[in-house]
Scaffold this active site. Structure first.
Site: not given
Ligand code: MOS
Length: 689
Positions: A237, A465, A507, A581, A583, A588, A654-655
């Site tokens: 996404g 993902g 998340g 995790n 792995k 990520q 994630g980012e």
């Molecule tokens: Mo991410 S760009 O905060 O879904």
């Protein structure tokens, strides 16, 4: 329930394989477009062929004569949507055209082929008006928004940055440009819609079923309980699926009009118009320092765009409020409303483009001051969040820089540009800092003990993902004092306990807290089921500044004849609390770093001012790194014990991987060549005179 969780082995910290890995590689995992229903029909959107104006007329004769075509939907016959529907989602509610490629009509047919042929035959006439699509400095439409995303002041000023700049021992005043970027997840956006009675069911590719359910319910003026969104598997996404896209609304409208289930698949080509992108930016960076490199002023002024449909203000300079100490500071954003699609969330919105500019400018300052770029950053590290004065829950930026320097082999680096050569290849190394906020959002979850000794944990989370399903299984297993094999986690459905989207790297922290609490409530209660709602904890989080930090290192080779840039080595070192995790976390990080390489060298959406749209339409024209571009790429992390975060002690991951990567590569290119390219991507024509 009785169990002794603390005496059992911890699942958190182990490299558990993805729970749904086998389903995915065997094709058993179902994505939005793969759900079947009796009597399915297919809708194909018609996209505006002008960038601004209005639809004068639509001739449906030939389309409706096409075998298999069931209906044409446009402003004249479309169902009425809520008056306050988001401009990007208020499909067919007006004859106005706000940007080229906007969905202005749709053809519904028995097969996708018939729908597409019907679309080709549709005759649309427009009253075209002159458009304005090109962002530039000094654009007459520039204004200062009230807030930038999600809710930060657009401008902040402290002290006298101009005075400090004028009297500085060392200073830089440079402007960086980034083009528009399009998210392009592997799975294009898609929706299968069914109406049952007056209830709407959507199988949809998104980053959070409950939030998307609420938004879609709003568009159709329905109470949320009349809408269900089901999204167990999502193929990426990167922000573009955080909020509903026109495909979801189109599928629901078409299903309503033809009274049949309807599928809509956004094509890769359409994704460049209707699924969001990152605004281009023009960023003026001014840094002032004493002779020893101590910053006295930081000024970060951003020019970016939004659409005429709604304001979307990327928080590009906000990260500068977090990074380095300096008494005199300015951060400011200006926007122009252009005749373009509305920019949207994309891969570390704000931090990603903002840190490209700040960390490139820091490198320029290091060169100007004759100080090693790692030392310069360490010298300007801050005990408290510079702008707010709040203490950090933990900040290990310098630790990451030092650990990275060690692993990367930074010691003894000759800072002279162009000093290292291997035949025709110029070799350089660069460094940049990384950071991303450790946010948390309210979430609910439930846990149930099954008669067979296993546990079912339910939470309206999304795995796009990332490995979220796997991480949540580990969190639940530890909270329950059992093995992950005994835990079944249900996610990806708005009928599950309400939880926020997979976005803002929050998340795992948000859902994981609710899962942990529900599992603990189950253990301490009498029944075989327990629920948790973690909303109350969120307010307390505001007392401290919570951010992950990192350091990005890059080695590049630049062909001295052609300007071709290769990246033999990337290393990222991160301090992000506890890793759930290793792995999936590594995936990520290196995934984000690979996107950062794309940003530095390849990705570029090209606006044509006359045509009024971005010219790229596929991955042959919009370049992303391929396997051959990615050589040695490693991610490492420091052990960071931060008990101010959440029960897992984790920060989002994630980012942060993308943040700083483009600057590290750009800084390495400067080191290799002596050329400072201040406009991304660093194409070979920008390196060769
Ligand atoms: Mo991410 S760009 O905060 O879904």
């Amino acid at each position: 329930m009785t169990a002794t969780p603390d005496t059992l082995a911890r699942a958190i910290g182990t490299p558990l394989d993805r729970i749904e890995g086998r389903e995915k590689v065997t094709g058993a995992a179902k994505y939005a477009y793969e759900y079947q229903a009796e009597n399915m029909a297919y809708a194909e959107p018609v996209q505006a062929q002008i960038a601004k104006g209005a639809i004068r007329s639509v001739d449906t004769t030939e389309t409706l004569a096409q075998p298999g075509v069931i209906a044409v939907i446009w402003n004249e016959n479309a169902p009425k949507l809520a008056d306050d529907a988001d401009g990007e989602l208020a499909l067919f509610q007006s004859r106005r055209v706000a940007y080229r490629g906007q969905y202005v009509a749709a053809v519904v047919a028995e097969t996708p082929e018939a729908a597409r042929e019907g679309q080709r035959l549709l005759r649309m006439e427009y009253d075209e008006e002159s458009h304005d699509v090109l962002l530039r400095e000094g654009h007459p439409k520039l204004y200062t928004p009230e807030k930038v995303n999600p809710n930060f002041p657009a401008e902040l000023e402290r002290g006298d940055p101009d005075g400090a700049l004028a009297s500085a021992a060392v200073s830089v005043d440079v402007t960086y440009r980034t083009p528009a970027f399009h998210n392009n997840p592997m799975e294009p956006h898609a929706t299968t819609a069914l109406w049952q009675g007056g209830d709407l069911i959507l199988y949809d590719s998104n980053q959070g079923a409950p939030a998307n359910r609420d938004a879609i319910a709003g568009v159709f003026d329905l109470p949320p309980e009349r809408v269900r969104v089901i999204s167990p598997h999502v193929g990426g996404g990167f922000g573009s699926k955080g909020t509903p896209r026109p495909n979801a609304v189109l599928a629901a409208i078409a299903a309503k009009v033809v009274e049949r289930p309807v599928k809509v698949a956004v094509t890769r080509q359409q994704m460049f118009a209707v699924t969001g992108y990152r605004t281009p930016t023009i960023q003026r960076m001014r840094l002032a320092a004493d002779a020893d490199g101590t910053l006295t002023a930081i000024s970060h002024e951003v020019v970016e765009q939004t659409s005429t449909l709604k304001e979307f203000a990327e928080q590009t300079a906000v990260v500068t409020r977090v990074m380095y100490a300096a008494p005199n500071r300015r951060t400011a954003h200006k926007l122009a409303r252009l005749d373009v699609p509305t920019p949207s969330w994309m891969r570390a919105p704000g931090e990603c483009p903002g840190m490209y500019a700040l960390e490139s400018a820091m490198d320029e300052l290091a060169v100007a001051a004759g100080i090693d770029p790692i030392e310069l950053r360490a010298r300007n590290d801050s005990e408290v969040e510079p702008e707010s004065g709040r203490p950090f829950s933990s900040r290990n930026l310098v630790g990451c820089l030092r650990e990275g320097a060690e692993r990367f082999g930074w010691a003894g680096r000759d800072p002279t540009p162009g000093a290292r050569r291997d035949g025709k290849w110029l070799i350089g190394t660069g460094v940049a800092s990384s950071t991303y906020p450790a946010y948390r959002r309210a979430a609910q979850a439930s846990a149930r003990a099954e008669p067979d000794g296993t546990f079912t944990v339910r939470v309206g989370a999304a795995d796009i993902g990332t490995g979220a399903r796997t991480a949540l299984t580990q969190i639940a297993a530890d909270a329950l004092g059992t093995s992950p094999a005994n835990v079944h986690v249900e996610i990806g459905d708005s009928a599950l306990p309400k939880a926020g989207v997979a976005g803002g790297s929050m998340g795992t922290a948000s859902w994981g807290t609710a899962v942990h609490r529900a599992c603990r409530a189950l253990l301490s209660g009498d029944g075989n089921e327990a629920e948790a709602d973690t909303s109350d904890e969120i307010e307390q989080q505001k007392k401290l500044a919570r951010h992950g930090f990192g350091a990005q290192f890059a080695e590049v080779r630049v062909d001295s004849d052609s300007g071709e840039v290769r990246v033999p080595r990337l290393l990222g070192v991160f301090a992000v609390g506890r890793i759930i995790n290793p792995k999936t976390a590594r995936s990520q990080f290196i995934g984000g770093m690979t996107m950062g390489m794309g940003m530095a060298l390849f990705e570029e959406s090209v606006m044509d001012a006359e045509f009024g749209d971005y010219l790229n339409r596929d991955l042959a024209q919009y370049h992303v790194p391929a396997c051959a571009d990615v050589h040695e790429i490693e991610a490492a992390w420091l052990d960071e014990d931060d008990d101010e975060l959440n029960p897992m002690g984790s920060k989002g991951i994630g980012e942060i991987g993308i943040v700083g990567t483009a600057a590290a590569i750009g800084n390495a290119v400067y080191h290799a060549t002596g050329k400072r390219v201040r406009e991304l991507p660093i194409r070979l024509d920008r390196l060769i005179d």
